[in-house]
Design a protein around this motif. Structure first.
Motif, short mmCIF file in Angstrom:
data_model
loop_
_atom_site.label_atom_id
_atom_site.label_comp_id
_atom_site.label_asym_id
_atom_site.label_seq_id
_atom_site.Cartn_x
_atom_site.Cartn_y
_atom_site.Cartn_z
N LYS A 62 52.35 40.49 37.41
CA LYS A 62 51.44 39.40 37.74
C LYS A 62 50.01 39.93 37.90
CE LYS A 62 54.95 36.62 40.09
NZ LYS A 62 55.41 36.03 41.37
N SER A 63 49.05 39.15 37.42
CA SER A 63 47.64 39.56 37.51
C SER A 63 47.18 39.65 38.96
CB SER A 63 46.76 38.57 36.74
OG SER A 63 46.92 37.25 37.26
N SER A 64 47.83 38.92 39.86
CA SER A 64 47.43 38.99 41.27
C SER A 64 47.60 40.40 41.83
CB SER A 64 48.25 37.99 42.09
OG SER A 64 49.64 38.24 41.97
N TYR A 65 48.60 41.14 41.33
CA TYR A 65 48.80 42.52 41.79
C TYR A 65 47.73 43.44 41.21
CZ TYR A 65 53.17 41.33 44.04
OH TYR A 65 54.11 40.79 44.89
N LEU A 66 47.28 43.14 40.00
CA LEU A 66 46.17 43.90 39.43
C LEU A 66 44.90 43.65 40.24
CD1 LEU A 66 44.81 45.60 37.21
CD2 LEU A 66 44.58 43.49 35.87
N MET A 67 44.66 42.40 40.63
CA MET A 67 43.47 42.08 41.41
C MET A 67 43.51 42.76 42.79
SD MET A 67 41.49 40.25 39.52
CE MET A 67 41.99 41.52 38.36
#
Length: 388
Positions: free
Chosen positions: A337-342
């Protein structure tokens, strides 16, 4: 550089006496001086001996079948001439069986079962070997860390096959082969994180790398280095360290910090082959393999080389990073998920481990057609080549 197939062709010519005296002497000298080369020749000898033995067993089996057919049909018998009795009625023809044939009958009757079993065992051994190789390949593809098949592409073997084909074509055409760059050992996909040279890919793509090379759609190549990795979530942030690099330009997409909706249309670009490949599907689950909430499950067919590619929603927001697929389900793929990248980017900026990341704040792909979105996206998606 010669491949294993080239050496096997050389060994075959050596064993069949087709080499010139000088070539034969050079080969024998190298066999005596180079243990690795001698081992390769020993492997070739063992392989050809096994295949030859298997061929002989099949030939023997065919001969035994032919003997049985001849015996059953009584085609190899010699008939005695009929004799006339006093009654004038000719006697019935008598079957004559030679001593050699009697021995064959006795041998076949005593050893038929054994011969059939031996031939069957040989066939089963070949199939068992092939099946074992497939199981071994499957075991190599399944990582223990994430539980599913990660999609790092093995380049070296593909390139060796292509080079062998190119050499054959060049020999036919009489053309001189072009000098090729080292293709690397593995490859995956990466995409721009910021305009000033930071990129994102999957951790498993660069795992064990000594050096990295980033290649764009128009074959521009840049050296890169990892600046941070998140093994648990299969993430890696890279930075281009090439003097000729002048920046990516304004990124057309933005990064989604929230969670995407179930059933959303999603798409990706990646490099499972030399050219960029488009794939689309739906977000089929908000959790990944065995319920891992750091990942999405998506219904996009992905292949080795897709790992590290961007996953975007219908509006062009980046919502994930392609990580792998489930082995027994071709269309069940997983993306971080991109939220973990952010969260990773925010934590790095907070502790001052790197320069501030100038993340894109506007989405230039929203409201455009899929074809327009692909045109805008493809210049920011790259091949990540790994050298060990």
């Amino acid at each position: 550089m010669k491949t294993e197939a080239d050496y096997y062709a050389l060994f075959e010519a050596y064993r069949s006496g087709e080499l010139a005296a000088s070539q034969r002497a050079d080969l024998e000298h190298r066999l005596a001086a180079d243990p690795n080369f001698a081992q390769l020749f020993a492997d070739f000898t063992e392989l050809t001996s096994t295949l030859h033995g298997y061929g002989e067993r099949l030939a023997t089996r065919r001969k035994l079948h032919a003997i049985q057919a001849d015996l059953d049909a009584e085609q190899a018998v010699r008939l005695e001439e009929g004799e006339t009795l006093e009654t004038g009625i000719p006697t019935m023809p008598q079957v004559y069986i030679s001593p050699v044939e009697r021995k064959l009958r006795a041998f076949w009757g005593a050893h038929r079962a054994t011969a059939m079993v031996a031939a069957s065992v040989a066939v089963m051994a070949v199939f068992a070997t092939l099946l074992g190789l497939e199981w071994w390949r499957a075991a190599q593809q399944r990582p223990s860390l994430y539980g599913y098949t990660v999609l790092r592409r093995e380049v070296e073997r593909i390139k060796q096959t292509q080079k062998a084909m190119n050499r054959a074509i060049n020999q036919i055409d009489g053309t001189k082969p072009e000098t090729e760059l080292n293709p690397g050992k593995f490859s995956g996909t990466g995409f721009a994180l910021t305009a000033d040279g930071y990129l994102v890919t999957s951790y498993h793509v660069i795992q064990g790398a000594d050096s990295l090379l980033i290649e764009s759609r128009d074959r521009q190549r840049y050296r890169a280095e990892p600046v941070f990795t998140d093994v648990a979530h299969d993430l890696a942030i890279l930075r281009i360290k090439d003097r000729k690099f002048s920046g990516f330009g304004r990124l057309p997409y933005s990064f989604k910090r929230g969670t995407a909706d179930l059933g959303e249309k999603v798409f990706t670009l990646g490099y499972p082959r030399e050219d960029v490949v488009f794939g689309e599907g739906s977000l089929s689950a908000r959790s990944g393999f065995e319920g891992d909430t750091a990942f999405y499950q998506i219904s996009i067919p992905v292949n080795p080389g897709n790992s590290g590619g961007p996953l975007l929603d219908d509006r062009g927001n980046l919502i994930g990073i392609i990580s792998g697929r489930q082995m027994d389900m071709q269309s069940a793929a997983f993306a971080t998920k991109s939220s973990y990248l952010m969260r990773l980017v925010d934590s790095l900026s907070a502790v001052g481990t790197a320069q501030p990341y100038n993340m894109p704040r506007t989405n230039l792909m929203a409201g455009t057609s899929r074809r327009q979105q692909i045109r805008k996206l493809q210049d920011y998606v790259f091949v990540v080549k790994v050298y060990e």
